[in-house]
Design a protein around this motif. Structure first.
Motif, short mmCIF file in Angstrom:
data_model
loop_
_atom_site.label_atom_id
_atom_site.label_comp_id
_atom_site.label_asym_id
_atom_site.label_seq_id
_atom_site.Cartn_x
_atom_site.Cartn_y
_atom_site.Cartn_z
N ARG A 20 41.78 -32.43 -7.18
CA ARG A 20 41.86 -31.22 -6.37
C ARG A 20 40.49 -30.55 -6.22
N LEU A 21 39.71 -30.53 -7.30
CA LEU A 21 38.37 -29.95 -7.23
C LEU A 21 37.48 -30.75 -6.28
N LEU A 22 37.60 -32.07 -6.33
CA LEU A 22 36.79 -32.92 -5.45
C LEU A 22 37.26 -32.82 -4.00
N ARG A 27 30.47 -29.34 -3.33
CA ARG A 27 29.97 -27.98 -3.57
C ARG A 27 29.14 -27.98 -4.85
N GLU A 28 27.85 -28.21 -4.70
CA GLU A 28 26.97 -28.27 -5.87
C GLU A 28 26.89 -26.92 -6.58
N ASP A 29 27.06 -25.84 -5.84
CA ASP A 29 27.05 -24.52 -6.48
C ASP A 29 28.24 -24.37 -7.43
N ALA A 31 29.77 -26.89 -9.02
CA ALA A 31 29.50 -27.74 -10.18
C ALA A 31 28.55 -27.04 -11.15
N LEU A 32 27.52 -26.41 -10.62
CA LEU A 32 26.59 -25.69 -11.48
C LEU A 32 27.25 -24.49 -12.15
N ALA A 33 28.14 -23.83 -11.44
CA ALA A 33 28.86 -22.69 -12.03
C ALA A 33 29.76 -23.16 -13.17
N TYR A 34 30.45 -24.29 -13.00
CA TYR A 34 31.27 -24.82 -14.08
C TYR A 34 30.41 -25.17 -15.29
N LEU A 35 29.27 -25.80 -15.03
CA LEU A 35 28.37 -26.19 -16.12
C LEU A 35 27.84 -24.97 -16.87
N MET A 36 27.35 -24.00 -16.13
CA MET A 36 26.76 -22.82 -16.80
C MET A 36 27.82 -22.00 -17.52
N ALA A 37 29.02 -21.89 -16.94
CA ALA A 37 30.09 -21.17 -17.62
C ALA A 37 30.47 -21.88 -18.92
N ARG A 104 29.56 -35.64 -12.02
CA ARG A 104 29.17 -34.32 -12.55
C ARG A 104 30.37 -33.41 -12.68
N ILE A 105 31.21 -33.36 -11.67
CA ILE A 105 32.40 -32.50 -11.72
C ILE A 105 33.30 -32.90 -12.88
N ALA A 106 33.51 -34.19 -13.09
CA ALA A 106 34.38 -34.65 -14.18
C ALA A 106 33.85 -34.18 -15.52
#
Length: 161
Positions: A20-22, A27-29, A31-37, A104-106
């Motif tokens: 669903r996310l993919l 949306r690289e923004d 992915a970066l938000a998930y990583l930083m959170a 990256r998303i995974a």
């Protein structure tokens, strides 16, 4: 679906959530938000353990927190990008059809979705300290993280998205 609903949904089926996310598009923004959170939550989970360590050893708490902040908010994201790239290369060698972004998303989503157990691990480390309880919670976190990451990678690398 908001993150607060996606995290519990990941416990029921990580592949479904990653698909669903993919499907929301590249949306690289996001992915970066998930990583930083996820990295900020990892840092916050360290605080009870660091406070305990500072109290027991007499070390300066601010120095311990500064080192942890540097590690989790500045260094870990770079390392996690490398781990995601390596996982995508391994998936390609195994005939995966995903993209760099899906790898990256995974990984980043697995880190963020398993954060409730990381926070519990931090509380156990801070209030109970080393012992069987901490090892069990740590094992639970590692197991759930691996389940989310592998499930997400399988969904991402099937190329059905």
């Amino acid at each position: 679906m908001p993150v607060t609903r996606d995290i519990p949904a990941t416990y029921r089926g990580p592949g479904r959530v990653v698909r669903r996310l993919l499907a929301a598009g590249h949306r690289e923004d996001r992915a970066l938000a998930y990583l930083m959170a996820g990295c900020v939550l990892m840092f916050l989970a360290q605080l009870p353990r660091l406070a305990r360590e500072a109290h027991l050893t007499g070390q300066e708490l601010n120095m311990l927190m500064g080192a942890s902040l540097m590690a989790w908010v500045f260094v870990a994201p770079l390392m996690l990008y490398c781990v995601a790239a390596l996982s995508h290369i391994v998936a390609k060698l195994m005939r995966g059809r995903g993209t760099w972004y899906s790898a990256r998303i995974a990984l980043f989503w697995a880190l963020l979705a398993s954060s409730p157990l990381v926070l519990l691990n931090g509380l156990v480390a801070g209030f109970i300290g080393p012992g069987l309880e901490l090892q069990l919670v740590g094992l639970a976190w590692i197991s759930v993280f691996a389940w989310f990451w592998i499930g997400g990678m399988l969904a991402a690398e099937k190329g059905a998205v």
